[in-house]
Write a protein that holds these residues in place. Structure first.
Motif, mmCIF file in Angstrom:
data_model
loop_
_atom_site.group_PDB
_atom_site.id
_atom_site.type_symbol
_atom_site.label_atom_id
_atom_site.label_comp_id
_atom_site.label_asym_id
_atom_site.label_seq_id
_atom_site.Cartn_x
_atom_site.Cartn_y
_atom_site.Cartn_z
ATOM 1 N N ASN A 138 0.775 -1.114 0.180
ATOM 2 C CA ASN A 138 -0.058 -0.356 0.078
ATOM 3 C C ASN A 138 1.098 1.304 -0.130
ATOM 4 O O ASN A 138 0.658 2.342 -0.125
ATOM 5 C CB ASN A 138 -0.743 -0.035 1.692
ATOM 6 C CG ASN A 138 -0.191 -0.324 2.093
ATOM 7 O OD1 ASN A 138 0.665 0.688 2.703
ATOM 8 N ND2 ASN A 138 -0.577 -1.031 3.555
ATOM 9 N N VAL A 139 2.297 1.316 -1.026
ATOM 10 C CA VAL A 139 2.814 2.508 -0.345
ATOM 11 C C VAL A 139 2.606 3.575 -0.971
ATOM 12 O O VAL A 139 2.897 4.798 -1.045
ATOM 13 C CB VAL A 139 4.640 1.693 -0.885
ATOM 14 C CG1 VAL A 139 5.248 0.868 0.362
ATOM 15 C CG2 VAL A 139 4.443 1.150 -1.974
ATOM 16 N N PRO A 145 -3.454 3.864 4.939
ATOM 17 C CA PRO A 145 -4.613 3.474 5.655
ATOM 18 C C PRO A 145 -5.068 3.176 6.352
ATOM 19 O O PRO A 145 -3.370 2.392 7.317
ATOM 20 C CB PRO A 145 -4.800 1.847 4.113
ATOM 21 C CG PRO A 145 -3.122 1.509 4.212
ATOM 22 C CD PRO A 145 -2.700 2.862 4.107
ATOM 23 N N VAL A 146 -6.460 3.223 6.632
ATOM 24 C CA VAL A 146 -6.784 2.960 8.336
ATOM 25 C C VAL A 146 -6.461 1.636 9.104
ATOM 26 O O VAL A 146 -7.353 0.740 7.842
ATOM 27 C CB VAL A 146 -7.896 3.722 9.112
ATOM 28 C CG1 VAL A 146 -9.222 3.508 8.470
ATOM 29 C CG2 VAL A 146 -7.373 3.469 10.216
ATOM 30 N N MET A 147 -5.816 0.820 9.951
ATOM 31 C CA MET A 147 -6.348 -0.902 10.356
ATOM 32 C C MET A 147 -7.351 -0.672 11.745
ATOM 33 O O MET A 147 -6.698 -0.326 13.024
ATOM 34 C CB MET A 147 -5.332 -1.208 10.481
ATOM 35 C CG MET A 147 -6.089 -2.727 10.237
ATOM 36 S SD MET A 147 -7.424 -3.517 9.206
ATOM 37 C CE MET A 147 -6.954 -3.510 7.511
ATOM 38 N N PHE A 148 -8.635 -0.586 11.777
ATOM 39 C CA PHE A 148 -8.699 -0.678 13.157
ATOM 40 C C PHE A 148 -8.338 -2.228 14.012
ATOM 41 O O PHE A 148 -8.264 -3.324 13.376
ATOM 42 C CB PHE A 148 -10.677 -0.817 13.773
ATOM 43 C CG PHE A 148 -10.922 0.231 13.289
ATOM 44 C CD1 PHE A 148 -10.834 1.586 14.178
ATOM 45 C CD2 PHE A 148 -11.329 1.069 11.688
ATOM 46 C CE1 PHE A 148 -11.396 3.171 13.347
ATOM 47 C CE2 PHE A 148 -11.479 2.589 11.767
ATOM 48 C CZ PHE A 148 -11.909 3.360 11.973
ATOM 49 N N ILE A 159 1.098 -4.200 19.983
ATOM 50 C CA ILE A 159 2.807 -4.960 19.845
ATOM 51 C C ILE A 159 1.384 -5.234 18.578
ATOM 52 O O ILE A 159 2.682 -5.672 17.802
ATOM 53 C CB ILE A 159 2.974 -6.767 20.133
ATOM 54 C CG1 ILE A 159 3.395 -5.998 21.988
ATOM 55 C CG2 ILE A 159 3.555 -7.229 19.833
ATOM 56 C CD1 ILE A 159 2.886 -7.847 23.346
ATOM 57 N N VAL A 160 0.248 -5.380 18.411
ATOM 58 C CA VAL A 160 0.171 -5.957 17.337
ATOM 59 C C VAL A 160 0.189 -4.669 16.045
ATOM 60 O O VAL A 160 0.555 -4.243 15.268
ATOM 61 C CB VAL A 160 -1.363 -6.212 17.218
ATOM 62 C CG1 VAL A 160 -1.980 -6.194 15.577
ATOM 63 C CG2 VAL A 160 -1.206 -7.429 17.546
ATOM 64 N N ALA A 161 -0.240 -3.165 16.800
ATOM 65 C CA ALA A 161 -0.162 -2.098 16.242
ATOM 66 C C ALA A 161 1.282 -2.081 15.606
ATOM 67 O O ALA A 161 1.514 -0.736 14.565
ATOM 68 C CB ALA A 161 -0.560 -0.604 17.323
ATOM 69 N N GLY A 168 2.515 -1.034 6.789
ATOM 70 C CA GLY A 168 1.705 0.867 5.981
ATOM 71 C C GLY A 168 0.083 0.706 6.457
ATOM 72 O O GLY A 168 0.159 1.669 6.190
ATOM 73 N N PHE A 169 -0.176 0.660 7.657
ATOM 74 C CA PHE A 169 -1.423 0.825 8.480
ATOM 75 C C PHE A 169 -1.121 1.501 9.138
ATOM 76 O O PHE A 169 0.131 1.772 9.938
ATOM 77 C CB PHE A 169 -2.418 -0.397 8.392
ATOM 78 C CG PHE A 169 -2.967 -1.064 7.594
ATOM 79 C CD1 PHE A 169 -3.976 -0.843 6.646
ATOM 80 C CD2 PHE A 169 -1.763 -2.508 7.178
ATOM 81 C CE1 PHE A 169 -4.146 -1.871 5.554
ATOM 82 C CE2 PHE A 169 -2.342 -3.276 6.223
ATOM 83 C CZ PHE A 169 -3.767 -2.851 5.601
#
Length: 211
Positions: A138-139, A145-148, A159-161, A168-169
């Protein structure tokens, strides 16, 4: 961090490619490690290759990237995942009246069911809100891009963040695992636009602030 990706279909392959340039060690959990396409994928991304149970056992973080209709059996075959961070990136999809729909909602979610299947694991619902193409690369997007994420474990989300950032999120915390009830229909919005409304598969949601 050592990351096991369980499943080498579209999503599992995309995540492996997305993590190729990161500092993480990736191990692919595949039912048939002699499959040439799977071996080629592992070679291309520099990943280890193992059975699903062996991959999960060796890793600190486990990503579940299998179809929902085989999820329960596949997860239970992984063995004891107590203490491990487990990402559920599956949407509970099925054909209802000839149309692709969520099979769960309102009173439960796929994320909550996975957490119940893995009572000792630190389950985080995320990576279910875009298609595989965006996970792989997604560069070139004008906005990150957002990822909830949804989980009862705040540390696991942190850690997942970091992994989501490496992919790239922009990671955003949606709350506890019950918020999977929001994230799974949100994933359906992407599917609706991408597959049914003609937008295609190369777009994503972004959180854009007013300057």
């Amino acid at each position: 961090m050592k990351i096991a990706i369980i499943g080498t279909g579209n999503v599992g392959s995309a995540l492996a490619r997305g993590l190729k340039k990161s500092s993480h060690t990736v191990v692919l959990g595949a039912r048939d490690i002699t499959n040439k396409a799977t071996q080629d994928l592992a070679a291309d991304v520099g990943a280890e290759l193992a059975s699903p149970a062996e991959a999960a056992k060796s890793a600190e973080l486990v990503v579940l990237a299998v179809p929902w209709n085989v999820a329960e059996a596949a997860i239970k075959a992984l063995g004891d995942l107590s203490g491990k961070i487990v990402i559920d990136c599956m949407n509970p999809l099925g054909m209802i009246g000839g149309v692709l729909e969520l099979t769960l909602g309102h009173t439960t979610s796929g994320g909550e069911i996975v957490a119940n299947w893995l009572p000792g694991a630190r389950v985080v619902k995320t990576l279910n809100q875009v298609g595989a193409e965006i996970m792989a690369n997604n560069v070139s997007m004008p906005h990150r891009p957002v990822m909830f994420m949804a989980s009862d474990d705040t540390q696991a989300k942190a850690i997942v963040a970091t992994m989501l950032t490496d992919l790239g999120f922009e990671p955003l915390d949606a709350g506890d695992i019950r918020k999977s009830r929001l994230l799974e229909p949100f994933g359906m919005v992407w599917i609706n636009q991408a597959l049914l409304r003609g937008r295609g598969r190369t777009w994503a949601f972004a959180a854009v602030d007013r300057k």
